[in-house]
Write an enzyme that holds these catalytic residues in place. Structure first.
Site, PDB file in Angstrom:
ATOM      1  N   GLN A  41      72.566  -7.502  21.076  1.00 46.29           N
ATOM      2  CA  GLN A  41      73.210  -8.642  20.203  1.00 46.29           C
ATOM      3  C   GLN A  41      72.264  -9.108  19.082  1.00 46.29           C
ATOM      4  O   GLN A  41      72.710  -9.397  17.768  1.00 46.29           O
ATOM      5  CB  GLN A  41      73.498 -10.000  21.186  1.00 46.29           C
ATOM      6  CG  GLN A  41      74.333 -11.062  20.297  1.00 46.29           C
ATOM      7  CD  GLN A  41      75.762 -10.671  20.312  1.00 46.29           C
ATOM      8  OE1 GLN A  41      76.073  -9.872  21.076  1.00 46.29           O
ATOM      9  NE2 GLN A  41      76.457 -11.337  19.379  1.00 46.29           N
ATOM     10  N   ASP A  68      86.375  -1.600   8.758  1.00 42.64           N
ATOM     11  CA  ASP A  68      86.452  -0.485   7.995  1.00 42.64           C
ATOM     12  C   ASP A  68      85.607   0.663   8.180  1.00 42.64           C
ATOM     13  O   ASP A  68      86.142   1.866   7.903  1.00 42.64           O
ATOM     14  CB  ASP A  68      86.110  -1.048   6.505  1.00 42.64           C
ATOM     15  CG  ASP A  68      86.938  -2.363   6.161  1.00 42.64           C
ATOM     16  OD1 ASP A  68      87.888  -2.534   6.454  1.00 42.64           O
ATOM     17  OD2 ASP A  68      86.383  -3.091   5.386  1.00 42.64           O
TER      18      ASP A  68
END
Length: 351
Positions: A295, A306
């Site tokens: 994280q 994308d």
């Protein structure tokens, strides 16, 4: 030269993308800012009147960075980055303004070795997208402006541009472009279908599935590969009356929607953030785990979807297996979330 051609993995202009070229204005914001403009932490919407001031405020109040963006443009850039050589495997069409932001987009496309051919007009300024980052969420508000002015007859239909479309083997258009020029998408989609080439579409956002579903379903018969994330898949299922929230079931049902080119069975690929990616294969649905990431290494998730598509397309255009396409997609997304916006290091490290 035969030798260099032999070494080439793919031809120039083999991958064609068309969409909304936007300049991303990225900033880490706070909950008050989201609330003030009625934004969900993780969403993609089109700017309305009430968001006008937001574009000024985000720059004044927070430390904003500018990155070349627009979903399709991001994906073809990532694909080109993954491929490296030759340059200009990826072609991109879209509309910009004759202004400073447009100039930046042109420079950035060139730096990324993408063969960008913009339709330039002076009525509207170059489009922007405010990326409001909170934690590992991002709320995107797009002010399309010039991007919304793309015209089939003014650009796509021109002989020198259409020649580039014909050169391609793989086509990718994000669903966002459905709000701009359905006729341009259909012209490209039909060309792909009639020539047994691969046409890919992304659901892109819940609002596309909800408010542009007629346009979406006009294109669907030509879609060989359908991309989306878990939220978009759920919205699509609701709108189509699939009566299931199970992502594998949704993928199967999307796969079996009517299709023009019977030579290729549709493939549906749904990403789910840190959960595994779901892909239809024949009459089965497989799940592929994503790469583990700490994280603390995540800078922002803007552009991750994308990038996944870009990685996927980079292998697809080289005729690799779909498993390899997914592996490359996961690799590219894993790289992009370590950087601000849809930016990446100089060279990929993908085998």
């Amino acid at each position: 030269n035969k030798i260099t051609n032999y070494k080439r993995k793919c031809n120039q202009n083999a991958l064609f993308g068309m969409g909304n070229p936007l300049l991303d204005i990225c900033a880490v914001v706070d909950k008050d800012f989201l609330d003030k403009y009625g934004l969900k932490p993780n969403d993609q919407i089109l700017a309305e009147e009430k968001h006008k001031e937001m574009f000024e405020e985000i720059v004044k109040k927070f430390k904003a960075e500018y990155h070349a963006g627009g979903a399709t443009q991001n994906s073809v850039k990532v694909a080109q980055w993954m491929i490296q050589e030759p340059h200009k495997v990826a072609t991109f069409f879209g509309c910009i303004g004759k202004d400073k932001f447009g100039k930046i987009l042109k420079e950035k496309a060139e730096e990324a070795h993408v063969d960008a051919h913009y339709y330039e007009q002076s009525e509207e300024p170059t489009g922007t997208c405010a990326a409001c980052i909170t934690g590992d969420n991002r709320s995107l508000v797009a002010n399309l402006a010039a991007a919304n002015c793309y015209k089939k007859e003014k650009h796509l239909d021109l002989e020198e541009n259409w020649k580039l479309v014909e050169k391609a083997q793989v086509y990718y258009i994000a669903g966002f472009f459905l709000t701009v020029s359905l006729e341009s998408i259909l012209k490209v989609a039909k060309h792909a279908s009639e020539n047994n080439k691969i046409f890919c579409l992304n659901l892109s956002a819940p609002f596309i599935c909800e408010f542009f579903k007629e346009a979406l379903m006009k294109v669907m018969p030509y879609v060989d590969i359908l991309f989306g994330n878990e939220t978009e898949a759920a919205a699509f299922a609701r709108e189509r009356g699939f009566e299931t929230e199970d992502i594998e079931e949704i993928a199967k049902k999307a796969q079996s929607l009517p299709k023009e080119n019977k030579k290729r069975q549709r493939i549906v690929v749904f990403t789910q953030g840190k959960e595994g990616t779901v892909m239809t294969k024949g009459d089965k649905v497989e799940t592929f785990p994503v790469l583990e990431i700490n994280q603390s290494k995540i800078v922002d998730t803007n552009g991750a979807g994308d990038a996944f598509v870009g990685g996927f397309l980079s292998q697809l255009v080289q005729d690799k297996t779909f498993e390899q396409c997914i592996r490359a997609g996961h690799y590219a997304a894993n790289v992009i979330i370590r950087h601000a916006g849809c930016t990446f290091p100089e060279k990929p490290d993908f085998q």
